[in-house]
Write a protein that holds these residues in place. Sequence first.
Motif, PDB file in Angstrom:
ATOM      1  N   PRO A 305      37.725  -3.229 -50.270  1.00 19.10           N
ATOM      2  CA  PRO A 305      38.597  -4.016 -51.146  1.00 19.10           C
ATOM      3  C   PRO A 305      40.038  -3.501 -51.183  1.00 19.10           C
ATOM      4  CG  PRO A 305      36.480  -3.737 -52.202  1.00 19.10           C
ATOM      5  CD  PRO A 305      36.448  -2.907 -50.948  1.00 19.10           C
ATOM      6  N   LEU A 306      40.221  -2.213 -50.978  1.00 20.50           N
ATOM      7  CA  LEU A 306      41.581  -1.668 -50.985  1.00 20.50           C
ATOM      8  C   LEU A 306      42.391  -2.224 -49.825  1.00 20.50           C
ATOM      9  CD1 LEU A 306      40.750   2.051 -51.848  1.00 20.50           C
ATOM     10  CD2 LEU A 306      41.625   0.291 -53.387  1.00 20.50           C
ATOM     11  N   GLN A 307      41.817  -2.233 -48.620  1.00 17.08           N
ATOM     12  CA  GLN A 307      42.540  -2.753 -47.463  1.00 17.08           C
ATOM     13  C   GLN A 307      42.702  -4.270 -47.535  1.00 17.08           C
ATOM     14  OE1 GLN A 307      41.763  -1.177 -43.516  1.00 17.08           O
ATOM     15  NE2 GLN A 307      41.649  -3.234 -42.662  1.00 17.08           N
ATOM     16  N   HIS A 308      41.611  -4.954 -47.848  1.00 17.46           N
ATOM     17  CA  HIS A 308      41.658  -6.415 -47.807  1.00 17.46           C
ATOM     18  C   HIS A 308      42.527  -6.981 -48.923  1.00 17.46           C
ATOM     19  CE1 HIS A 308      37.535  -6.186 -45.582  1.00 17.46           C
ATOM     20  NE2 HIS A 308      38.558  -5.824 -44.831  1.00 17.46           N
ATOM     21  N   ALA A 309      42.391  -6.439 -50.130  1.00 15.99           N
ATOM     22  CA  ALA A 309      43.253  -6.904 -51.213  1.00 15.99           C
ATOM     23  C   ALA A 309      44.703  -6.512 -50.958  1.00 15.99           C
ATOM     24  CB  ALA A 309      42.772  -6.338 -52.554  1.00 15.99           C
ATOM     25  N   GLY A 310      44.893  -5.342 -50.323  1.00 18.07           N
ATOM     26  CA  GLY A 310      46.257  -4.928 -49.976  1.00 18.07           C
ATOM     27  C   GLY A 310      46.898  -5.878 -48.985  1.00 18.07           C
ATOM     28  N   LEU A 311      46.146  -6.283 -47.968  1.00 19.02           N
ATOM     29  CA  LEU A 311      46.662  -7.257 -46.999  1.00 19.02           C
ATOM     30  C   LEU A 311      46.984  -8.588 -47.685  1.00 19.02           C
ATOM     31  CD1 LEU A 311      44.328  -6.626 -43.933  1.00 19.02           C
ATOM     32  CD2 LEU A 311      46.823  -6.390 -43.948  1.00 19.02           C
ATOM     33  N   ALA A 312      46.104  -9.018 -48.583  1.00 20.11           N
ATOM     34  CA  ALA A 312      46.344 -10.279 -49.286  1.00 20.11           C
ATOM     35  C   ALA A 312      47.584 -10.200 -50.165  1.00 20.11           C
ATOM     36  CB  ALA A 312      45.120 -10.649 -50.117  1.00 20.11           C
ATOM     37  N   ALA A 313      47.782  -9.048 -50.811  1.00 18.10           N
ATOM     38  CA  ALA A 313      48.959  -8.893 -51.670  1.00 18.10           C
ATOM     39  C   ALA A 313      50.247  -8.894 -50.862  1.00 18.10           C
ATOM     40  CB  ALA A 313      48.837  -7.600 -52.477  1.00 18.10           C
ATOM     41  N   ILE A 314      50.229  -8.247 -49.698  1.00 13.72           N
ATOM     42  CA  ILE A 314      51.448  -8.113 -48.897  1.00 13.72           C
ATOM     43  C   ILE A 314      51.736  -9.386 -48.103  1.00 13.72           C
ATOM     44  CG2 ILE A 314      52.536  -6.831 -47.006  1.00 13.72           C
ATOM     45  CD1 ILE A 314      50.729  -4.429 -47.873  1.00 13.72           C
ATOM     46  N   HIS A 315      50.698  -9.950 -47.476  1.00 17.56           N
ATOM     47  CA  HIS A 315      50.905 -11.023 -46.502  1.00 17.56           C
ATOM     48  C   HIS A 315      50.261 -12.349 -46.918  1.00 17.56           C
ATOM     49  CE1 HIS A 315      52.501  -7.996 -43.830  1.00 17.56           C
ATOM     50  NE2 HIS A 315      51.372  -7.304 -43.889  1.00 17.56           N
ATOM     51  N   GLY A 316      49.673 -12.398 -48.107  1.00 13.88           N
ATOM     52  CA  GLY A 316      48.943 -13.596 -48.515  1.00 13.88           C
ATOM     53  C   GLY A 316      49.792 -14.855 -48.531  1.00 13.88           C
ATOM     54  N   ALA A 317      50.994 -14.780 -49.061  1.00 13.12           N
ATOM     55  CA  ALA A 317      51.851 -15.972 -49.127  1.00 13.12           C
ATOM     56  C   ALA A 317      52.202 -16.473 -47.741  1.00 13.12           C
ATOM     57  CB  ALA A 317      53.121 -15.651 -49.921  1.00 13.12           C
ATOM     58  N   ALA A 318      52.526 -15.547 -46.831  1.00 12.05           N
ATOM     59  CA  ALA A 318      52.847 -15.951 -45.462  1.00 12.05           C
ATOM     60  C   ALA A 318      51.609 -16.515 -44.764  1.00 12.05           C
ATOM     61  CB  ALA A 318      53.390 -14.768 -44.678  1.00 12.05           C
ATOM     62  N   PHE A 319      50.452 -15.951 -45.038  1.00 10.31           N
ATOM     63  CA  PHE A 319      49.224 -16.450 -44.434  1.00 10.31           C
ATOM     64  C   PHE A 319      48.935 -17.881 -44.874  1.00 10.31           C
ATOM     65  CE2 PHE A 319      44.555 -16.963 -44.958  1.00 10.31           C
ATOM     66  CZ  PHE A 319      44.232 -17.069 -43.614  1.00 10.31           C
ATOM     67  N   ARG A 320      49.111 -18.165 -46.150  1.00 13.90           N
ATOM     68  CA  ARG A 320      48.845 -19.518 -46.636  1.00 13.90           C
ATOM     69  C   ARG A 320      49.873 -20.518 -46.099  1.00 13.90           C
ATOM     70  NH1 ARG A 320      46.458 -17.787 -52.515  1.00 13.90           N
ATOM     71  NH2 ARG A 320      44.272 -18.164 -51.939  1.00 13.90           N
ATOM     72  N   ALA A 321      51.088 -20.043 -45.868  1.00 16.72           N
ATOM     73  CA  ALA A 321      52.122 -20.951 -45.356  1.00 16.72           C
ATOM     74  C   ALA A 321      52.005 -21.163 -43.852  1.00 16.72           C
ATOM     75  CB  ALA A 321      53.509 -20.397 -45.695  1.00 16.72           C
ATOM     76  N   THR A 322      51.641 -20.086 -43.100  1.00 16.57           N
ATOM     77  CA  THR A 322      51.603 -20.166 -41.628  1.00 16.57           C
ATOM     78  C   THR A 322      50.369 -19.451 -41.096  1.00 16.57           C
ATOM     79  OG1 THR A 322      53.012 -18.189 -41.528  1.00 16.57           O
ATOM     80  CG2 THR A 322      54.115 -20.343 -41.359  1.00 16.57           C
ATOM     81  N   PRO A 323      49.168 -19.939 -41.393  1.00 12.03           N
ATOM     82  CA  PRO A 323      47.951 -19.229 -40.980  1.00 12.03           C
ATOM     83  C   PRO A 323      47.814 -19.087 -39.472  1.00 12.03           C
ATOM     84  CG  PRO A 323      47.431 -21.445 -41.750  1.00 12.03           C
ATOM     85  CD  PRO A 323      48.862 -21.194 -42.099  1.00 12.03           C
TER      86      PRO A 323
END
Length: 469
Positions: A305-323
Amino acid sequence: MSSRSAAATVEMVRRRSASAVEMAEQAIRRITDRADLNAVVDFDPEEGLRRAQAVDRRLADGEALPLAGLPVVVKDNIWVAGRRVTQGSLLFRDFVPDRSAVVVERLERAGAVIVGMGNTPEFACKGQTTNRVYGATRHPADPALTPGGSSGGSAVAVAAGLVPAAIGTDGGGSGRRPPAHVGVVGFKPSFGALPYGPGFPEPFTGIATIAPIARTVTDTELLFEALVGPDLRDPDSAPLAGDRAGDARALRIGVSPRFGFNAPVDDVVAAAFAAVVDALDGAGYRLIDQDPAWPAAATEEALMPLQHAGLAAIHGAAFRATPDLFDPDVAAQIERGFAYDGPAVARARWLSHDIARAAAACFGDVDFLIGPTVPCAAWAIERLGPETIGGAPVAPRAHAVFTPFFNHALTPAISIPMGRTPAGLPLGLQIVGARGQDRRVLQVAAAFERILADAGLWAGLPVEEHGRA
């Protein structure tokens, strides 16, 4: 392939029997000749030569440079001012930082010449080295195999003799496992021993380190000593104790064939480690059977959860915009990160702390732990991990079992070459010490290096080639 050590390279340049430019030219030729490995990316020969010319001018002006003229590859997630640094992501394919990481500043101040960037998986978050910017890095012994990840480009650049030394990072074994798979030395210092950043935010906060990589322990120590020490820009960095042991044979060496995990190990790895233990016993070392007593809930999956939630926090907005810009394997990690709630992340953080306490307790009983760095040799390049280990089907991360907890423990850990498989693939021996005992770990690793060479168990650069026989 060059077999010249980092120490020999520096000595030649300092004595003026060769110039920094000549050393850079040799590295450039080797990188060009082995472009098939795809280890060195963002490769600009003209810039490398300019950097080398600047070092030659400094030497002519009388500067004393501890890494004079040393060609170095820096992992493509560490900031180098004025160079493209992508961290293997299409999001950052055109990113050029305006400042360098502290370790890069120190490399260049010491006279090293950065000749290129070492390939890495996206955000350094996979156990194989492939990405959508540059593609896959190949194992120097067999192009059908991966060197592992995430410091695969840096490790291959050293193993293939493209450069004598490189810099990686290690947030869960990334600076130890690829070196083990290709037959070089990879060192994860104590957390905070080497300043980290300025640079990209880390998904796993509070455990990642800069990782020197070289072909011998002596060369690794040379690199480490040029980089060590606190810097005000990194509040986690701290002074390191300078002591070394007297007679290393008086130290208590904990023998831990699986580092306390119920994990499958290939027979060839178990046999290689048993041969190492026999060699150390014959050399008079004080060996004690010792496994860490990890917390009952401690698994790598429980920490994810530390890595995956960290990735979501850092890059989540960009992922949702440009998956479509994301590696599918990293995208899956981000999706899992979105699904975790706050308590799950907090439990993982507490577990990380409990692991550190368990390791500290273990080092009350022994001075060092030794065991395999990896439970298997390198595997097919297109796979996240081997299909089987020890004859049993395994999950993709089973190859990484022996390294991540020592990141959470904040301790120094080094991988040195430990024999080969019948197919000639290198294996690694991991040596771990208590936090702050980095120089003792390096000292013990250098002693073991000589013993393994004498016993025919050294899988790296022959020891006599760098004057340690």
